[in-house]
Design an enzyme around this catalytic site. Structure first.
Site, mmCIF file in Angstrom:
data_model
loop_
_atom_site.group_PDB
_atom_site.id
_atom_site.type_symbol
_atom_site.label_atom_id
_atom_site.label_comp_id
_atom_site.label_asym_id
_atom_site.label_seq_id
_atom_site.Cartn_x
_atom_site.Cartn_y
_atom_site.Cartn_z
ATOM 1 N N HIS A 65 0.829 -1.222 0.000
ATOM 2 C CA HIS A 65 0.000 0.000 0.000
ATOM 3 C C HIS A 65 0.856 1.262 0.000
ATOM 4 C CE1 HIS A 65 -3.241 -2.767 1.202
ATOM 5 N NE2 HIS A 65 -2.315 -3.279 1.981
ATOM 6 N N SER A 93 13.878 21.279 -16.175
ATOM 7 C CA SER A 93 12.643 22.012 -16.446
ATOM 8 C C SER A 93 13.002 23.324 -17.139
ATOM 9 C CB SER A 93 11.923 22.293 -15.127
ATOM 10 O OG SER A 93 11.080 23.414 -15.262
ATOM 11 N N LYS A 136 15.012 21.529 -10.980
ATOM 12 C CA LYS A 136 14.356 20.265 -11.312
ATOM 13 C C LYS A 136 15.251 19.266 -12.032
ATOM 14 C CE LYS A 136 10.018 19.933 -11.429
ATOM 15 N NZ LYS A 136 9.087 19.177 -10.613
ATOM 16 N N GLU A 141 8.807 8.210 -16.955
ATOM 17 C CA GLU A 141 7.398 8.610 -17.124
ATOM 18 C C GLU A 141 6.903 8.273 -18.535
ATOM 19 O OE1 GLU A 141 7.381 12.355 -14.000
ATOM 20 O OE2 GLU A 141 7.645 12.735 -16.103
#
Ligand code: ARG
Length: 467
Positions: free
Chosen positions: A158, A279, A285, A292
């Protein structure tokens, strides 16, 4: 190049522009050209053997097809929607080059069995390439597991801290997932063992041809036993798509882990520059874009599977033009799987694990509460349910008092459990927890070593196996 349709004999009016646009597949099926030429060469050799082509016609066809292969490879043959598909392009170009002998190549053959044999060859080739990429991936997982046989990791359920595990154990979990993909890949290859060539439109040709010969020549075990099935069957493509989806599900789950673990909040892994991006606005970043994107590509392969399922459902036997669309899904998934497997390898080559952060979080997450409960069962003879309640109360007590389990003293235990409790020295170290795990397949260091050896054996076996 001549613009007459292959079927012009029966027709008096030209197709409309829109119809041509709907009909064409050359924009995507040109990738079949090598398979198409290979299958045509086998077909022509067989026709000559059976006395349907003369030796000089065969020679002209062979020369012509070889030249066309080169022309396409060098980008010298221009494609046109009017000529529909790759089969037509090659046939018409052949006739342009060698004259009437070119027109004879299509004897005892239909585009229905032609496109079927081409896609069989194409998928087989792709699977062999995936196979070697998968073997390399499995090797990489084993290498990493070997290196991290003693590195501490956290097992989650979980997405809540569950128990300490060995990093090797976590990595090998993925090894086995991809290993089963390899098993399914071999199954998929096996589903491609029959050759559709010679089924013609659907009922077989009106010539005494030798289907055994073309089957063998093209590396198949045998011709399809049923010519209707040979042109209608797309089961091997279903297998392919399911394989693609499975591989991508595994890639995607790993990527999801890595995306989470590489966040500042977790910090368990650091990804190298090769697989991250910055970024355009936030200078600090370092985004896990590649992971992804691989996660995103999984959706695409699922879509392609569903597209084929939907395409096939309700098609009457045997060939229908809907089947032309199968290649859109197929070629896309093949490309994505190639990228996916290579991309995951890149990530694995540029991943750094941060065990210090893992250890920190383990201490915060009461990851040894199960060990405590089991200790109460073993040493004090409590039923597990009672022990579980006491361990739970200990966690609550520690949390309320801003303590860790190892900080609890005798007076605390009296308050928590109603009795004094003395835990052995080092009981709450993650390493001792690992050593308390028992049995085959567990995260005990000895069991993991055993598992690693087993993974190695399976991988060696898969490498030796020649599909
Ligand atoms: N381009 C077609 C396909 O991909 C080839 C088969 C055409 N057959 C036909 N009966 N129109 O399916």
């Amino acid at each position: 190049m001549a613009q007459k349709k292959l079927w012009h004999g029966r027709f008096s009016e030209a197709a409309s522009r829109t119809s041509e646009e709907i009909s064409e597949s050359i924009s995507f099926d040109y990738v079949l050209y090598q398979a198409d030429i290979r299958a045509s060469l086998a077909h022509a050799r067989m026709l000559a053997q059976c006395g349907i082509l003369t030796p000089s016609e065969l020679e002209a066809i062979e020369q012509g097809l070889k030249q066309i292969a080169q022309e396409i490879t060098e980008g010298k043959l221009s494609f046109s929607a009017q000529l529909e598909d790759i089969h037509t392009h090659i046939e018409l170009r052949l006739t342009e080059l060698i004259g009437d002998a070119g027109k004879k190549l299509h004897t005892a053959r239909s585009r229905n069995d032609q496109v079927a044999v081409d896609t069989h060859l194409y998928v087989r080739e792709a699977l062999l390439e995936h196979r070697s990429d998968l073997l390399a991936l499995l090797e990489t997982f084993i290498g990493l597991a070997q290196k991290h046989q003693e590195t501490l990791w956290i097992g989650y359920t979980h997405l809540q801290i569950a128990q300490p595990v060995l990093l090797a154990h976590y990595l090998l979990a993925y090894f086995w997932q991809f290993w089963r993909d390899l098993e399914f890949l071999d199954f998929t290859l096996n589903s491609l063992r029959f050759c559709p060539l010679g089924a013609a439109a659907l009922g077989g040709p009106n010539y005494a041809i030798d289907r055994q010969r073309t089957a063998k020549d093209l590396g198949f075990q045998a011709p399809y036993p049923n010519s209707i099935d040979a042109v209608a069957n797309r089961d091997y493509q279903l297998n392919y798509h399911f394989l693609a989806v499975r591989i991508f599900l595994h890639i995607s789950r790993f990527c999801e882990d890595i995306i989470i673990y590489s966040s500042t909040e977790f910090g368990y892994v650091r990804l190298g520059d090769a697989v991250t991006t910055g970024s355009s606005i936030m200078p600090q970043k370092r985004n896990p874009d590649i992971a992804e994107l691989l996660r995103g590509k999984c959706a695409r392969t699922c879509g392609n599977l569903v597209a084929l399922l939907t395409n096939l459902k309700g098609q009457p036997m045997a060939y229908n033009r809907d089947l032309q669309e199968d290649k859109v899904y197929l070629f896309d998934s093949i490309r994505q799987v190639k990228l996916g497997l290579r991309g995951l390898m890149e990530i694995l080559h540029h991943i750094h694990f941060e065990p210090a952060r893992v250890r920190e979080n383990l201490a915060r997450g009461f990851a040894l509460a199960t060990d405590l409960a089991d200790f109460l069962v073993r040493e004090r003879g409590l039923p597990f349910r009672e022990a579980h309640a006491i361990a739970g109360a200990a966690v609550r007590y520690a949390e309320d008092n801003n303590l860790r389990l190892e900080d609890l003293a005798a007076k605390d235990w009296r308050q928590i459990a109603g009795f004094d409790l003395e835990l052995p020295e080092g009981f709450f170290t993650p390493e001792s927890s690992l050593r308390r795990r028992q049995g085959y397949g567990s995260t005990h260091p000895d069991a993991v070593a055993e598992q690693l050896a087993e993974a190695r054996r399976e991988l060696d076996r898969a490498k030796d196996y020649k599909p």
